[in-house]
Each structure stands twice: as C-alpha cells, then as structure tokens.
Design a protein around this motif. Sequence first.
Motif, PDB file in Angstrom:
ATOM      1  N   SER A 174       0.816  -1.219   0.000  1.00 30.43           N
ATOM      2  CA  SER A 174       0.000   0.000   0.000  1.00 30.43           C
ATOM      3  C   SER A 174       0.846   1.263   0.000  1.00 30.43           C
ATOM      4  N   HIS A 176       3.191   2.054  -2.160  1.00 26.01           N
ATOM      5  CA  HIS A 176       3.396   2.532  -3.524  1.00 26.01           C
ATOM      6  C   HIS A 176       2.240   2.220  -4.473  1.00 26.01           C
ATOM      7  N   PHE A 177       1.245   1.486  -4.011  1.00 26.95           N
ATOM      8  CA  PHE A 177       0.134   1.113  -4.890  1.00 26.95           C
ATOM      9  C   PHE A 177      -1.178   1.650  -4.317  1.00 26.95           C
ATOM     10  N   SER A 178      -2.047   2.097  -5.214  1.00 25.79           N
ATOM     11  CA  SER A 178      -3.336   2.656  -4.803  1.00 25.79           C
ATOM     12  C   SER A 178      -4.287   1.548  -4.358  1.00 25.79           C
ATOM     13  N   GLN A 179      -5.401   1.953  -3.757  1.00 28.06           N
ATOM     14  CA  GLN A 179      -6.390   0.976  -3.320  1.00 28.06           C
ATOM     15  C   GLN A 179      -6.970   0.216  -4.506  1.00 28.06           C
ATOM     16  N   ASP A 180      -7.206   0.907  -5.615  1.00 25.85           N
ATOM     17  CA  ASP A 180      -7.694   0.223  -6.818  1.00 25.85           C
ATOM     18  C   ASP A 180      -6.675  -0.793  -7.316  1.00 25.85           C
ATOM     19  N   GLU A 181      -5.400  -0.432  -7.284  1.00 24.76           N
ATOM     20  CA  GLU A 181      -4.354  -1.349  -7.722  1.00 24.76           C
ATOM     21  C   GLU A 181      -4.237  -2.537  -6.778  1.00 24.76           C
ATOM     22  N   ARG A 183      -6.557  -3.926  -5.127  1.00 24.20           N
ATOM     23  CA  ARG A 183      -7.656  -4.860  -5.417  1.00 24.20           C
ATOM     24  C   ARG A 183      -7.354  -5.707  -6.645  1.00 24.20           C
ATOM     25  N   SER A 205       3.988  -0.816 -11.839  1.00 26.74           N
ATOM     26  CA  SER A 205       5.007   0.137 -11.393  1.00 26.74           C
ATOM     27  C   SER A 205       5.866   0.619 -12.556  1.00 26.74           C
ATOM     28  N   GLU A 208       3.887   3.013 -14.877  1.00 24.76           N
ATOM     29  CA  GLU A 208       3.786   4.306 -14.194  1.00 24.76           C
ATOM     30  C   GLU A 208       5.091   5.091 -14.348  1.00 24.76           C
TER      31      GLU A 208
END
Length: 260
Positions: A174, A176-181, A183, A205, A208
């Motif tokens: 979490s 480096h990654f969003s909540q959508d990612e 999931r 990653s 991005e």
Amino acid sequence: MDYYCIKEFDATGIVKTVFTSKGRGCWLSNTEEGHAGYREVLSHFNLSENDIASTFQRHSDCVRAVTRKDAGINTFWRSDPIEVADGIVTNETGFLLTSMESDCTPVYILDPVQRAVGMVHSGWRGTASLISVRAVELMRREYGSRPEDIMIAFGPCICKDCYEVGGDLIAPFSVHFSQDELRRLFAPKDNGKYTLDVKEAIRLSLTEAGVQDERIFDCGCCTYHDGIFYSHRRQLKDGESGADHMLTGIMLIEQGRGKV
C-alpha cells in the motif's frame, strides 16, 4: 539441464538471454558442487568463469551498476554488505548478468537504443519497494536510458493462481500502490488468504515510470505448477529441502559478433 531464452530479447541481435530448468541445478553455496551448475551454464555460452556477474540477493530493493571487474565466479561469495543488491545493470559486453530464483520473479531489462541491460531478482519485498523501477532509474542515470525505449521480460516465477499469501502483505504494497491497484493485485480466497499477482505489480510500477506496456513480455512459465522448474514452495510441500534454484541471465553481445 535444459536452456530457454526470452525470444523477444534474443531476436534483437543485441543480447543473449537464458533461464534454466530442473537438471543439475544451481546451488547457492561456495562448494565445487555449487560451482558445477554455473560452469554448465557458462559452457552453454562458451564463456569462462571470469565472464559472469551475479546479484547478491537479500530480497532488497538495491540495484547497482557493474562492469567486467565485478565478474568472476568467486564474486558470488562476497559477504561485504556494501555489495548486497538484488539487481545489477551494465552497458559492457561479453559477460553474463545473472540472478537466482525458485519462485521469485526474474526481470530482464534491455535498452536497445543505449545498449544497456539489467537483471533483477524481484520477490514480494523487492516488488513492493519497486526494485525494477529503481533499475530503470539507475540505467537512466548511468547510461542515458529512456523508459519508453526499454524492454522488459518476466522469466519463470510463481503465478498469481499459485501464490497464496496472508493479508499482512497488503500493508507494504500500500506504500506505492493505490487501493484500486491493490484490489487488482490481491484476490481474496475462501480460507481468509489471498493470491498475489507479483508480475502485475511489477508491470503497473514500470508503466507508471514510463515503460510502454507493449514492450513488457512474459515467458508465461509458472515455477509452482509447470513441473519443469524449481519451486521453493513446491519443494517444501513435497518434503524436500527447497535449496535448488534456476539461473537466469542476460548478456550484451559485442557489435558484429553475432551468435555466441
């Protein structure tokens, strides 16, 4: 042992790549038996023991640039913590950059424009810490590489359907990654655990960071269920020691040299 390559990389004529299967195997030990597997791979490329460089794997996010002075089979066994790195990059030709895996993801990196390469060992810790992005950034600083020119390939690793993990791994991802990612990466199971898609995390990653999605390739091999590769989890499940690994490698070819 049998040898395989990343065909999209070898087709450029700039590099030679390799990953091994079960067979003699490669062992992380400073013994004659441990060196035998490396020698077998080197003979496949007509290379000597002075023509190989290795990561110093500690499941870190460290990447370092190497030159021929860092090559040699005895460099595998350094204990100096300054040398620890799970990724190495170079723009020098004629020696093999290698890493060792038995479920973690080997990430091959090629910049065909600036003629530079990298070899990364990406376990879940390195993946959560964006080690492959750090390798691309180091190649940009050292060799002038542009992310949009870079090619990426995933070697054999445990696939998203076989990699069961606990929910405690969500927290480090979490960062480096969003909540959508998250999931997309963590699929819940009925037993309260999750399956983790490490390759998708690396892909997210890198894109991005500017790497083009169409320049990311996957050999499509799972160490756990394919049966021809070493898998730490599979070996432990079967009551084995789990000490064997595949060797993965990439080497820049000297211009005009052709096949090695």
